[in-house]
Scaffold this motif. Structure first.
Motif, PDB file in Angstrom:
ATOM      1  N   TRP A  14      21.713 -14.973  17.070  1.00 24.61           N
ATOM      2  CA  TRP A  14      22.469 -14.996  18.319  1.00 24.61           C
ATOM      3  C   TRP A  14      23.320 -16.258  18.378  1.00 24.61           C
ATOM      4  O   TRP A  14      22.841 -17.351  18.084  1.00 24.61           O
ATOM      5  CB  TRP A  14      21.504 -14.983  19.499  1.00 24.61           C
ATOM      6  N   LYS A  15      24.529 -16.079  18.740  1.00 23.00           N
ATOM      7  CA  LYS A  15      25.404 -17.208  19.023  1.00 23.00           C
ATOM      8  C   LYS A  15      25.859 -17.105  20.474  1.00 23.00           C
ATOM      9  O   LYS A  15      26.391 -16.071  20.884  1.00 23.00           O
ATOM     10  CB  LYS A  15      26.630 -17.211  18.104  1.00 23.00           C
ATOM     11  N   ALA A  16      25.612 -18.171  21.229  1.00 25.91           N
ATOM     12  CA  ALA A  16      25.989 -18.142  22.640  1.00 25.91           C
ATOM     13  C   ALA A  16      27.487 -17.944  22.804  1.00 25.91           C
ATOM     14  O   ALA A  16      28.289 -18.535  22.090  1.00 25.91           O
ATOM     15  CB  ALA A  16      25.565 -19.449  23.313  1.00 25.91           C
ATOM     16  N   HIS A  17      27.857 -17.081  23.750  1.00 30.84           N
ATOM     17  CA  HIS A  17      29.272 -16.772  23.975  1.00 30.84           C
ATOM     18  C   HIS A  17      29.880 -17.784  24.944  1.00 30.84           C
ATOM     19  O   HIS A  17      29.208 -18.306  25.806  1.00 30.84           O
ATOM     20  CB  HIS A  17      29.400 -15.359  24.553  1.00 30.84           C
ATOM     21  N   ILE A  75      14.482  -3.824  30.711  1.00 28.68           N
ATOM     22  CA  ILE A  75      15.897  -3.848  31.133  1.00 28.68           C
ATOM     23  C   ILE A  75      16.279  -2.509  31.744  1.00 28.68           C
ATOM     24  O   ILE A  75      16.959  -2.435  32.771  1.00 28.68           O
ATOM     25  CB  ILE A  75      16.800  -4.174  29.930  1.00 28.68           C
ATOM     26  N   ASP A  76      15.826  -1.443  31.127  1.00 28.52           N
ATOM     27  CA  ASP A  76      16.093  -0.086  31.603  1.00 28.52           C
ATOM     28  C   ASP A  76      15.472   0.131  32.978  1.00 28.52           C
ATOM     29  O   ASP A  76      16.136   0.583  33.924  1.00 28.52           O
ATOM     30  CB  ASP A  76      15.532   0.906  30.584  1.00 28.52           C
ATOM     31  N   LEU A  77      14.194  -0.221  33.122  1.00 28.54           N
ATOM     32  CA  LEU A  77      13.496   0.010  34.388  1.00 28.54           C
ATOM     33  C   LEU A  77      14.077  -0.821  35.527  1.00 28.54           C
ATOM     34  O   LEU A  77      14.175  -0.348  36.667  1.00 28.54           O
ATOM     35  CB  LEU A  77      12.003  -0.307  34.228  1.00 28.54           C
ATOM     36  N   LEU A  78      14.455  -2.057  35.228  1.00 29.54           N
ATOM     37  CA  LEU A  78      14.964  -2.956  36.262  1.00 29.54           C
ATOM     38  C   LEU A  78      16.442  -2.720  36.566  1.00 29.54           C
ATOM     39  O   LEU A  78      16.964  -3.254  37.557  1.00 29.54           O
ATOM     40  CB  LEU A  78      14.760  -4.410  35.832  1.00 29.54           C
ATOM     41  N   GLY A  79      17.106  -1.945  35.715  1.00 27.82           N
ATOM     42  CA  GLY A  79      18.521  -1.698  35.930  1.00 27.82           C
ATOM     43  C   GLY A  79      19.381  -2.928  35.742  1.00 27.82           C
ATOM     44  O   GLY A  79      20.426  -3.072  36.397  1.00 27.82           O
ATOM     45  N   LEU A  80      18.973  -3.829  34.836  1.00 34.00           N
ATOM     46  CA  LEU A  80      19.742  -5.041  34.607  1.00 34.00           C
ATOM     47  C   LEU A  80      21.052  -4.716  33.876  1.00 34.00           C
ATOM     48  O   LEU A  80      21.067  -3.906  32.950  1.00 34.00           O
ATOM     49  CB  LEU A  80      18.938  -6.035  33.763  1.00 34.00           C
ATOM     50  N   LYS A  81      22.099  -5.373  34.277  1.00 32.57           N
ATOM     51  CA  LYS A  81      23.393  -5.208  33.625  1.00 32.57           C
ATOM     52  C   LYS A  81      23.524  -6.298  32.560  1.00 32.57           C
ATOM     53  O   LYS A  81      23.700  -7.476  32.880  1.00 32.57           O
ATOM     54  CB  LYS A  81      24.536  -5.304  34.635  1.00 32.57           C
ATOM     55  N   VAL A  82      23.411  -5.908  31.322  1.00 31.10           N
ATOM     56  CA  VAL A  82      23.442  -6.861  30.213  1.00 31.10           C
ATOM     57  C   VAL A  82      24.668  -6.576  29.356  1.00 31.10           C
ATOM     58  O   VAL A  82      24.789  -5.499  28.771  1.00 31.10           O
ATOM     59  CB  VAL A  82      22.161  -6.755  29.363  1.00 31.10           C
ATOM     60  N   LYS A  83      25.582  -7.548  29.273  1.00 32.79           N
ATOM     61  CA  LYS A  83      26.817  -7.340  28.511  1.00 32.79           C
ATOM     62  C   LYS A  83      26.564  -7.347  27.010  1.00 32.79           C
ATOM     63  O   LYS A  83      27.152  -6.571  26.264  1.00 32.79           O
ATOM     64  CB  LYS A  83      27.837  -8.414  28.889  1.00 32.79           C
ATOM     65  N   SER A  84      25.715  -8.247  26.549  1.00 35.55           N
ATOM     66  CA  SER A  84      25.418  -8.323  25.121  1.00 35.55           C
ATOM     67  C   SER A  84      24.015  -8.879  24.933  1.00 35.55           C
ATOM     68  O   SER A  84      23.510  -9.617  25.783  1.00 35.55           O
ATOM     69  CB  SER A  84      26.446  -9.203  24.399  1.00 35.55           C
ATOM     70  N   HIS A  85      23.401  -8.517  23.822  1.00 36.87           N
ATOM     71  CA  HIS A  85      22.037  -8.969  23.549  1.00 36.87           C
ATOM     72  C   HIS A  85      21.774  -8.802  22.054  1.00 36.87           C
ATOM     73  O   HIS A  85      22.587  -8.238  21.324  1.00 36.87           O
ATOM     74  CB  HIS A  85      21.027  -8.168  24.362  1.00 36.87           C
ATOM     75  N   HIS A  86      20.620  -9.306  21.605  1.00 37.43           N
ATOM     76  CA  HIS A  86      20.253  -9.149  20.192  1.00 37.43           C
ATOM     77  C   HIS A  86      18.988  -8.307  20.009  1.00 37.43           C
ATOM     78  O   HIS A  86      18.385  -8.316  18.937  1.00 37.43           O
ATOM     79  CB  HIS A  86      20.077 -10.513  19.509  1.00 37.43           C
ATOM     80  N   PHE A  87      18.583  -7.575  21.030  1.00 36.78           N
ATOM     81  CA  PHE A  87      17.387  -6.739  20.913  1.00 36.78           C
ATOM     82  C   PHE A  87      17.652  -5.582  19.951  1.00 36.78           C
ATOM     83  O   PHE A  87      18.714  -4.956  19.992  1.00 36.78           O
ATOM     84  CB  PHE A  87      16.988  -6.175  22.281  1.00 36.78           C
ATOM     85  N   ILE A  88      16.678  -5.287  19.107  1.00 37.95           N
ATOM     86  CA  ILE A  88      16.864  -4.204  18.143  1.00 37.95           C
ATOM     87  C   ILE A  88      15.997  -2.985  18.461  1.00 37.95           C
ATOM     88  O   ILE A  88      16.084  -1.974  17.773  1.00 37.95           O
ATOM     89  CB  ILE A  88      16.587  -4.675  16.697  1.00 37.95           C
ATOM     90  N   GLY A  89      15.191  -3.092  19.498  1.00 41.95           N
ATOM     91  CA  GLY A  89      14.375  -1.952  19.893  1.00 41.95           C
ATOM     92  C   GLY A  89      15.116  -1.032  20.843  1.00 41.95           C
ATOM     93  O   GLY A  89      16.332  -1.145  21.031  1.00 41.95           O
TER      94      GLY A  89
END
Length: 360
Positions: free
Chosen positions: A357-360, A256-270
């Motif tokens: 995760w619960k879909a918004h 996500i960092d390398l691609l520059g994706l704009k992510v409003k919310s996620h459940h990644f813990i790393g």
């Protein structure tokens, strides 16, 4: 050397010792469950990394060396739209690269991956222009029953040990990687590609008297490579363990960092390996023999078997072979280690109660 062309993480871990649990950690960005396999769990709602890529317009594909692979449905639930297993492509011309009934050298998978991608690119270009791609390639030749046919043994003609068999097998894996990058370079539409190379889990070659992953609790069962190659964009370097120790759940945030994706919310813990945040402590899970959960706060590694309640502590810098258990030496406060290990149990609760995760 390929290692000199990318960013290499010197201390990188699989979060578990089973392949399908490893796939789940990479795709979902969360720890594996203590029991069961995340990618197969239909009851858990996830927003895996490929879902985010699809939202950003990517074509998502999975290529698998396993013949008649049964991973199509779980991978598609995790956002991988196109699924291919090697039995869809191989023919008699590939027999030179075959071992036993089911295994083909990695080069065969790469050959058909590029052929299929060329076909998809041609069709998409006709329709609406070339899309960006995300491809997951799962190779198996150096995964199980490590060896090579006599005609393909390049290192030891008559291997006398598991390590010598491994040398023959990994040599062919290295040769196949050369083929992969040669083919990649031939395709202009792939010239801006990011390549990540990792493994689903480690493998003990007799270290600590262990030769099966199901019994492994030491470094050799969890350590895998992570090499990131992005020509002309990422400057080659090595990230030493003093600079950061990472694991499978850090792959999605890194991409996500390398691609520059704009992510409003996620459940990644790393975390992205390029974030320069300190204090990352990988959590590792051995689900067999009573469940052992481990964590690394470099240079120390701590683990506990929850059946026997036995604890272990090693200084990986001074004792990389994990031969001296320091648990009774009181060289360091065990509180942060025990707290980190608790993440595995909280994570298991969230998975088992479908609260990831619960879909918004």
């Amino acid at each position: 050397r390929l290692l000199d062309k990318g960013v290499y993480i010197e201390q990188f871990y699989a979060n578990t010792i089973l392949s399908e649990k490893g796939y789940g950690a990479i795709l979902s960005g969360i720890l594996p469950a203590l029991r069961g396999t995340l990618v197969w769990n239909k009851e858990v709602d996830l927003q895996s990394f490929p879902h985010l890529l699809k939202d950003a317009g990517y074509e998502t594909l999975s290529f698998n060396s396993k013949l008649k692979s049964n991973l199509q449905k779980p991978f598609q639930r995790n956002g991988l739209d196109h699924f291919y297993s090697l039995d869809m492509f191989v023919g008699s011309e590939d027999s030179t690269f075959k071992r036993g009934q089911y295994l083909y050298e990695d080069q065969v998978l790469y050959k058909y991956f590029f052929k299929k991608l060329d076909d998809i690119e041609s069709e998409k270009t006709k329709e609406k222009g070339s899309p960006p791609y995300f491809g997951q390639l799962i190779t198996l030749y150096n995964h199980v029953a490590i060896d090579a046919p006599i005609s393909r043994r390049k290192v030891y003609q008559n291997p006398a040990s598991l390590k010598e068999k491994f040398s023959n097998s990994i040599h062919l894996t290295d040769e196949a990687l050369r083929y992969f990058f040669d083919e990649l370079a031939k395709r202009e539409y792939l010239e801006d590609s990011i390549i990540m190379i990792t493994g689903d889990h480690g493998y003990p070659l007799g270290n600590h008297g262990i030769t099966t992953t199901e019994s492994g609790i030491f470094e050799e069962s969890f350590r895998v490579p992570l090499l990131i190659v992005w020509p002309d964009v990422l400057a080659p370097k090595r990230i030493k363990p003093e600079q950061g120790v990472y694991s499978h759940i850090d792959i999605a945030p890194t991409l996500i960092d390398l691609l520059g994706l704009k992510v409003k919310s996620h459940h990644f813990i790393g975390q992205s390996i390029f974030s320069q945040r300190e204090g990352n402590s990988p959590v590792l899970i051995q689900p067999f023999n009573g469940v052992t959960v481990e964590t690394v706060l470099y240079p120390y590694k701590y683990f506990k078997n929850f059946k026997t309640n036995k604890e272990y502590l090693y200084n990986l810098k001074q004792d990389p072979l994990e031969s001296q258990n320091l648990i009774s030496s009181k060289v360091i406060d065990l509180g942060p280690f025990r707290k980190a290990v608790e993440k595995a149990f909280l994570n298991h609760y969230l998975i088992s109660h479908n609260q990831v995760w619960k879909a918004h």
